[in-house]
Design a protein around this motif. Structure first.
Motif, short mmCIF file in Angstrom:
data_model
loop_
_atom_site.label_atom_id
_atom_site.label_comp_id
_atom_site.label_asym_id
_atom_site.label_seq_id
_atom_site.Cartn_x
_atom_site.Cartn_y
_atom_site.Cartn_z
N PHE A 91 0.85 -1.19 0.00
CA PHE A 91 0.00 0.00 0.00
C PHE A 91 0.88 1.24 0.00
N PRO A 92 1.56 1.51 -1.13
CA PRO A 92 2.56 2.58 -1.18
C PRO A 92 1.99 3.98 -0.96
N ASP A 93 0.70 4.18 -1.19
CA ASP A 93 0.10 5.50 -0.99
C ASP A 93 -0.38 5.74 0.43
N ALA A 94 -0.33 4.71 1.27
CA ALA A 94 -0.81 4.84 2.65
C ALA A 94 0.16 5.68 3.48
N ARG A 95 -0.40 6.46 4.37
CA ARG A 95 0.38 7.28 5.30
C ARG A 95 0.08 6.83 6.71
N GLU A 96 1.09 6.85 7.57
CA GLU A 96 0.85 6.45 8.95
C GLU A 96 -0.06 7.48 9.62
N LEU A 97 -1.22 7.01 10.07
CA LEU A 97 -2.23 7.87 10.67
C LEU A 97 -2.80 7.23 11.92
N ARG A 98 -3.44 8.06 12.71
CA ARG A 98 -4.18 7.53 13.85
C ARG A 98 -5.44 6.86 13.30
N PRO A 99 -5.70 5.60 13.68
CA PRO A 99 -6.84 4.89 13.12
C PRO A 99 -8.17 5.54 13.50
N PRO A 100 -9.08 5.68 12.53
CA PRO A 100 -10.42 6.15 12.87
C PRO A 100 -11.13 5.08 13.71
N PRO A 101 -12.24 5.43 14.36
CA PRO A 101 -12.90 4.49 15.28
C PRO A 101 -13.20 3.11 14.69
N GLU A 102 -13.69 3.04 13.46
CA GLU A 102 -14.00 1.74 12.87
C GLU A 102 -12.75 0.88 12.71
N ILE A 103 -11.66 1.49 12.31
CA ILE A 103 -10.40 0.76 12.14
C ILE A 103 -9.84 0.38 13.51
N GLN A 104 -9.98 1.26 14.50
CA GLN A 104 -9.54 0.92 15.86
C GLN A 104 -10.33 -0.27 16.39
N GLY A 105 -11.60 -0.35 16.03
CA GLY A 105 -12.40 -1.52 16.42
C GLY A 105 -11.85 -2.80 15.80
N ALA A 106 -11.42 -2.73 14.53
CA ALA A 106 -10.82 -3.89 13.88
C ALA A 106 -9.50 -4.26 14.57
N ILE A 107 -8.70 -3.27 14.90
CA ILE A 107 -7.43 -3.50 15.60
C ILE A 107 -7.70 -4.19 16.94
N ASP A 108 -8.66 -3.67 17.69
CA ASP A 108 -8.99 -4.27 18.99
C ASP A 108 -9.46 -5.71 18.83
N GLY A 109 -10.25 -5.97 17.78
CA GLY A 109 -10.72 -7.33 17.52
C GLY A 109 -9.59 -8.27 17.15
N ILE A 110 -8.68 -7.80 16.32
CA ILE A 110 -7.53 -8.62 15.92
C ILE A 110 -6.68 -8.94 17.15
N ALA A 111 -6.41 -7.93 17.98
CA ALA A 111 -5.60 -8.14 19.18
C ALA A 111 -6.27 -9.14 20.12
N ALA A 112 -7.59 -9.04 20.28
CA ALA A 112 -8.33 -9.98 21.14
C ALA A 112 -8.25 -11.39 20.57
N LEU A 113 -8.47 -11.51 19.27
CA LEU A 113 -8.42 -12.82 18.62
C LEU A 113 -7.06 -13.48 18.83
N LEU A 114 -5.99 -12.69 18.72
CA LEU A 114 -4.64 -13.23 18.89
C LEU A 114 -4.33 -13.57 20.35
N ARG A 115 -5.13 -13.06 21.28
CA ARG A 115 -5.01 -13.45 22.69
C ARG A 115 -5.84 -14.70 22.97
N GLY A 116 -6.51 -15.22 21.93
CA GLY A 116 -7.35 -16.40 22.11
C GLY A 116 -8.74 -16.06 22.61
N LYS A 117 -9.11 -14.81 22.56
CA LYS A 117 -10.43 -14.36 23.02
C LYS A 117 -11.39 -14.31 21.83
N PRO A 118 -12.66 -14.53 22.10
CA PRO A 118 -13.65 -14.37 21.01
C PRO A 118 -13.66 -12.92 20.53
N ALA A 119 -13.70 -12.75 19.24
CA ALA A 119 -13.74 -11.41 18.67
C ALA A 119 -14.63 -11.45 17.44
N GLU A 120 -15.50 -10.52 17.33
CA GLU A 120 -16.42 -10.44 16.19
C GLU A 120 -15.83 -9.48 15.16
#
Length: 190
Positions: free
Chosen positions: A44-73
């Motif tokens: 993704f060469p056009d992407a810039r490092e940014l603070r994630p918007p709320p929807e993306i932060q929700g995806a990040i939180d879900g991924i982190a939970a899933l990798l901890r072995g927790k249920p994540a939707e």
């Protein structure tokens, strides 16, 4: 504008990229964070490092939970399917319905899509899956339950390790012997 963020998980620093339509890609950890960042920017060469918007932060939180072995939707996370071939999109939509702790074979996915002759195409679509974990391609195995291949977006993490975190059981691993001699040798008479 497209953005990306690097974030902490129990398996290392992951990356996520997004655009207006949704998540463009997820990158699991490489051996070092710089490798994760470099891989994400190659894709993704056009992407810039940014603070994630709320929807993306929700995806990040879900991924982190899933990798901890927790249920994540993660099924409600919007994906940016720009440039994704229609067949691959169908595969990804189906794979998102596979519950945590369960697996399917490439053939089962193809049959579910009413494309029984497309087992190889299913495997190819999953090998190109840019949405690792959100589209849990690690839950799709080769015939025989082999869990050795995964998308290049998985960094150094194996499919078997992701399945273990997911709570799946009964996966196998091919050895060089399995590849060179796929059928059992005849038993000695005696």
């Amino acid at each position: 504008m497209s953005g990306y963020a690097i974030f902490d998980t129990v398996i290392g620093r992951c990356g996520i990229a997004w655009a207006e339509p949704g998540v463009s890609g997820v990158q699991l950890p490489e051996a070092r964070e710089i490798g994760t960042r470099r891989r994400l920017l190659q894709l993704f060469p056009d992407a810039r490092e940014l603070r994630p918007p709320p929807e993306i932060q929700g995806a990040i939180d879900g991924i982190a939970a899933l990798l901890r072995g927790k249920p994540a939707e993660l099924s409600d996370v919007r994906l940016d399917m720009t440039g994704v071939p229609p067949f691959n999109a169908r595969v990804y939509e189906f794979v998102r319905t596979i519950p945590r702790g369960e697996t399917r074979s490439y053939a089962e996915v193809a049959a579910s899509l009413k494309a029984t002759g497309a087992v190889h195409s299913v495997a190819q679509a999953l090998a190109k899956n840019p949405f690792v974990l959100i589209v849990p391609c690690h839950r799709v195995l080769e015939a025989g339950g082999y869990a050795d291949r995964i998308s290049p977006f998985a960094g150094t993490i194996s499919k078997r390790r992701l399945l273990s975190i997911d709570g799946a059981t009964g996966t196998a691993s091919k050895t060089l012997f399995d590849v060179l001699l796929p059928v059992a040798p005849p038993r000695a008479q005696g």
